[in-house]
Design a protein around this motif. Sequence first.
Motif, PDB file in Angstrom:
ATOM      1  N   ALA A   1      38.579  40.650  47.020  1.00  0.00           N
ATOM      2  CA  ALA A   1      38.147  42.031  46.809  1.00  0.00           C
ATOM      3  C   ALA A   1      39.311  43.003  46.915  1.00  0.00           C
ATOM      4  O   ALA A   1      39.304  44.074  46.288  1.00  0.00           O
ATOM      5  CB  ALA A   1      37.056  42.387  47.826  1.00  0.00           C
TER       6      ALA A   1
ATOM      7  N   PHE B   1      40.750  44.193  43.570  1.00  0.00           N
ATOM      8  CA  PHE B   1      40.063  45.317  42.949  1.00  0.00           C
ATOM      9  C   PHE B   1      40.352  46.614  43.697  1.00  0.00           C
ATOM     10  O   PHE B   1      40.503  47.677  43.083  1.00  0.00           O
ATOM     11  CB  PHE B   1      38.556  45.068  42.904  1.00  0.00           C
ATOM     12  CG  PHE B   1      38.109  44.228  41.735  1.00  0.00           C
ATOM     13  CD1 PHE B   1      38.969  43.949  40.685  1.00  0.00           C
ATOM     14  CD2 PHE B   1      36.822  43.714  41.676  1.00  0.00           C
ATOM     15  CE1 PHE B   1      38.559  43.178  39.605  1.00  0.00           C
ATOM     16  CE2 PHE B   1      36.405  42.953  40.605  1.00  0.00           C
ATOM     17  CZ  PHE B   1      37.273  42.687  39.560  1.00  0.00           C
ATOM     18  N   ASP B   2      40.412  46.546  45.017  1.00  0.00           N
ATOM     19  CA  ASP B   2      40.715  47.746  45.810  1.00  0.00           C
ATOM     20  C   ASP B   2      42.065  48.328  45.392  1.00  0.00           C
ATOM     21  O   ASP B   2      42.194  49.542  45.174  1.00  0.00           O
ATOM     22  CB  ASP B   2      40.740  47.409  47.304  1.00  0.00           C
ATOM     23  CG  ASP B   2      39.371  47.030  47.849  1.00  0.00           C
ATOM     24  OD1 ASP B   2      38.361  47.381  47.210  1.00  0.00           O
ATOM     25  OD2 ASP B   2      39.326  46.370  48.907  1.00  0.00           O
TER      26      ASP B   2
ATOM     27  N   LEU C   1      43.751  47.802  42.535  1.00  0.00           N
ATOM     28  CA  LEU C   1      43.735  48.273  41.147  1.00  0.00           C
ATOM     29  C   LEU C   1      42.986  49.586  41.010  1.00  0.00           C
ATOM     30  O   LEU C   1      43.388  50.462  40.218  1.00  0.00           O
ATOM     31  CB  LEU C   1      43.128  47.206  40.240  1.00  0.00           C
ATOM     32  CG  LEU C   1      43.957  45.939  40.044  1.00  0.00           C
ATOM     33  CD1 LEU C   1      43.164  44.891  39.269  1.00  0.00           C
ATOM     34  CD2 LEU C   1      45.278  46.239  39.335  1.00  0.00           C
ATOM     35  N   ASN C   2      41.913  49.757  41.747  1.00  0.00           N
ATOM     36  CA  ASN C   2      41.179  51.032  41.718  1.00  0.00           C
ATOM     37  C   ASN C   2      42.049  52.167  42.229  1.00  0.00           C
ATOM     38  O   ASN C   2      42.072  53.264  41.661  1.00  0.00           O
ATOM     39  CB  ASN C   2      39.900  50.931  42.546  1.00  0.00           C
ATOM     40  CG  ASN C   2      38.755  50.293  41.789  1.00  0.00           C
ATOM     41  OD1 ASN C   2      38.562  50.567  40.605  1.00  0.00           O
ATOM     42  ND2 ASN C   2      37.986  49.445  42.451  1.00  0.00           N
TER      43      ASN C   2
ATOM     44  N   TYR D   1      45.680  46.258  35.569  1.00  0.00           N
ATOM     45  CA  TYR D   1      44.952  44.987  35.506  1.00  0.00           C
ATOM     46  C   TYR D   1      45.931  43.869  35.852  1.00  0.00           C
ATOM     47  O   TYR D   1      47.156  44.049  35.834  1.00  0.00           O
ATOM     48  CB  TYR D   1      44.363  44.761  34.112  1.00  0.00           C
ATOM     49  CG  TYR D   1      45.415  44.633  33.027  1.00  0.00           C
ATOM     50  CD1 TYR D   1      45.966  43.396  32.690  1.00  0.00           C
ATOM     51  CD2 TYR D   1      45.862  45.756  32.333  1.00  0.00           C
ATOM     52  CE1 TYR D   1      46.941  43.284  31.713  1.00  0.00           C
ATOM     53  CE2 TYR D   1      46.840  45.656  31.359  1.00  0.00           C
ATOM     54  CZ  TYR D   1      47.368  44.419  31.053  1.00  0.00           C
ATOM     55  OH  TYR D   1      48.336  44.314  30.086  1.00  0.00           O
TER      56      TYR D   1
ATOM     57  N   ILE E   1      41.894  40.568  34.789  1.00  0.00           N
ATOM     58  CA  ILE E   1      41.147  41.036  35.953  1.00  0.00           C
ATOM     59  C   ILE E   1      41.363  42.543  36.058  1.00  0.00           C
ATOM     60  O   ILE E   1      42.463  43.016  36.351  1.00  0.00           O
ATOM     61  CB  ILE E   1      41.643  40.347  37.252  1.00  0.00           C
ATOM     62  CG1 ILE E   1      41.561  38.822  37.124  1.00  0.00           C
ATOM     63  CG2 ILE E   1      40.861  40.857  38.450  1.00  0.00           C
ATOM     64  CD1 ILE E   1      40.167  38.291  36.934  1.00  0.00           C
ATOM     65  N   GLU E   2      40.306  43.308  35.804  1.00  0.00           N
ATOM     66  CA  GLU E   2      40.376  44.771  35.833  1.00  0.00           C
ATOM     67  C   GLU E   2      39.013  45.317  36.238  1.00  0.00           C
ATOM     68  O   GLU E   2      37.995  44.917  35.650  1.00  0.00           O
ATOM     69  CB  GLU E   2      40.776  45.323  34.462  1.00  0.00           C
ATOM     70  CG  GLU E   2      40.844  46.829  34.418  1.00  0.00           C
ATOM     71  CD  GLU E   2      41.227  47.366  33.038  1.00  0.00           C
ATOM     72  OE1 GLU E   2      41.286  48.592  32.886  1.00  0.00           O
ATOM     73  OE2 GLU E   2      41.457  46.543  32.128  1.00  0.00           O
ATOM     74  N   PRO E   3      38.955  46.199  37.204  1.00  0.00           N
ATOM     75  CA  PRO E   3      37.661  46.748  37.636  1.00  0.00           C
ATOM     76  C   PRO E   3      36.849  47.288  36.462  1.00  0.00           C
ATOM     77  O   PRO E   3      37.319  48.133  35.701  1.00  0.00           O
ATOM     78  CB  PRO E   3      38.059  47.872  38.600  1.00  0.00           C
ATOM     79  CG  PRO E   3      39.374  47.433  39.158  1.00  0.00           C
ATOM     80  CD  PRO E   3      40.074  46.747  38.015  1.00  0.00           C
TER      81      PRO E   3
ATOM     82  N   SER F   1      36.790  43.264  33.291  1.00  0.00           N
ATOM     83  CA  SER F   1      37.345  41.910  33.343  1.00  0.00           C
ATOM     84  C   SER F   1      36.779  41.052  32.211  1.00  0.00           C
ATOM     85  O   SER F   1      35.612  41.186  31.837  1.00  0.00           O
ATOM     86  CB  SER F   1      37.032  41.257  34.685  1.00  0.00           C
ATOM     87  OG  SER F   1      37.633  41.966  35.754  1.00  0.00           O
TER      88      SER F   1
ATOM     89  N   ASP G   1      32.235  43.002  37.903  1.00  0.00           N
ATOM     90  CA  ASP G   1      33.046  42.888  39.113  1.00  0.00           C
ATOM     91  C   ASP G   1      32.423  41.894  40.083  1.00  0.00           C
ATOM     92  O   ASP G   1      33.134  41.106  40.722  1.00  0.00           O
ATOM     93  CB  ASP G   1      33.184  44.252  39.793  1.00  0.00           C
ATOM     94  CG  ASP G   1      34.004  45.240  38.963  1.00  0.00           C
ATOM     95  OD1 ASP G   1      34.532  44.840  37.907  1.00  0.00           O
ATOM     96  OD2 ASP G   1      34.112  46.404  39.384  1.00  0.00           O
TER      97      ASP G   1
ATOM     98  N   LEU H   1      34.190  38.395  41.607  1.00  0.00           N
ATOM     99  CA  LEU H   1      34.399  38.174  43.035  1.00  0.00           C
ATOM    100  C   LEU H   1      33.567  37.018  43.587  1.00  0.00           C
ATOM    101  O   LEU H   1      33.755  36.616  44.732  1.00  0.00           O
ATOM    102  CB  LEU H   1      34.059  39.453  43.815  1.00  0.00           C
ATOM    103  CG  LEU H   1      34.962  40.661  43.520  1.00  0.00           C
ATOM    104  CD1 LEU H   1      34.479  41.887  44.288  1.00  0.00           C
ATOM    105  CD2 LEU H   1      36.417  40.363  43.860  1.00  0.00           C
TER     106      LEU H   1
END
Length: 224
Positions: free
Chosen positions: A6, A9-10, A12-13, A79, A99-101, A104, A183, A187
Motif C-alpha cells: 500500500a 500507492f501512498d 505515488l498519490n 506510476y 502500477i498507478e493509483p 493500473s 486499486d 493490493l
Amino acid sequence: MNKVPATAFDFLNDLKQNNNRPWFVAHKSEFDAAFGSIKDFFKSIYDEMQSLDSIERFHVHRIYRDVRFAKDKTPYKDYFGLHLGRSKPLLRGGYYVSIEPGKSFVGGGFWEPDKTDLLRIRKDIEQDDSELRSLIEDPEFITYFGGLSGEELKTAPKGFDKEHPAIDLLRKKQFLVMRSFSDEEVLAADFGREVIKTFVAMRPWFDYMSEVLTTDANGVDLFS
C-alpha cells in the motif's frame, strides 16, 4: 509471490500532488522504500514468467521523466512500470505492468513494430486474416482484453485495398491488449497470480505473431 505494498500507492498519490524536485529530494527515502518493494514484486513476476516463457529483457522503468520532447514537463513519472521482452528473434511480443493509483493495468503486444515487421503482419492479414481473427475473438481473449487496441490509420495503408474485408486490422499501427485493475485488486494477495494469468492469455496470439514474423510470405523459416 510478492505483493504490491500500500505504501507504493501512498507515495505515488503524494507524488502526483507534489511533482517537483524539492519535494522528491525531501522524500527520497520514501521513494526508495516504495520502489524497492515494487522491484521485488516485479522480480517475482519475472521469475514466474521465466518458467512459462523465454524472457530476455527485464526492465523496470525509471521514475525520472525525459522531458526534452514531452508536453508534460513534470520531472517524475507518477506510476511504476515493468516491461518483459521475449527472446528475439524467434519469440516476439512484450509484456507490461503499470502500477498507478486509479489507472493500473496489465498489457502487452507490439507497441512500435518496425516498418519491415509491420508490413509482414499486414501482408499476412491481407492474405488470410482468419487465424488471427480466431485468436483475438476467442471468448477467453475477449474476457481478458475485450479485443485489440492501439493506434491505427484513418484509411488503408499505402499499397492495400481500402475495401479489403480485413481493413479494420490492416489499418492498425500498433497491436496491443490491456486489462485494467482497481486499486483494491492491485493490493490483493492474488494480484501477482492475476498478472501471470493475464500474460498467459496473450501467449497464443504472441506465438502466432512470432510465427508470422519469423517466416516469409511462403512460410519459409527466416532464421534456420
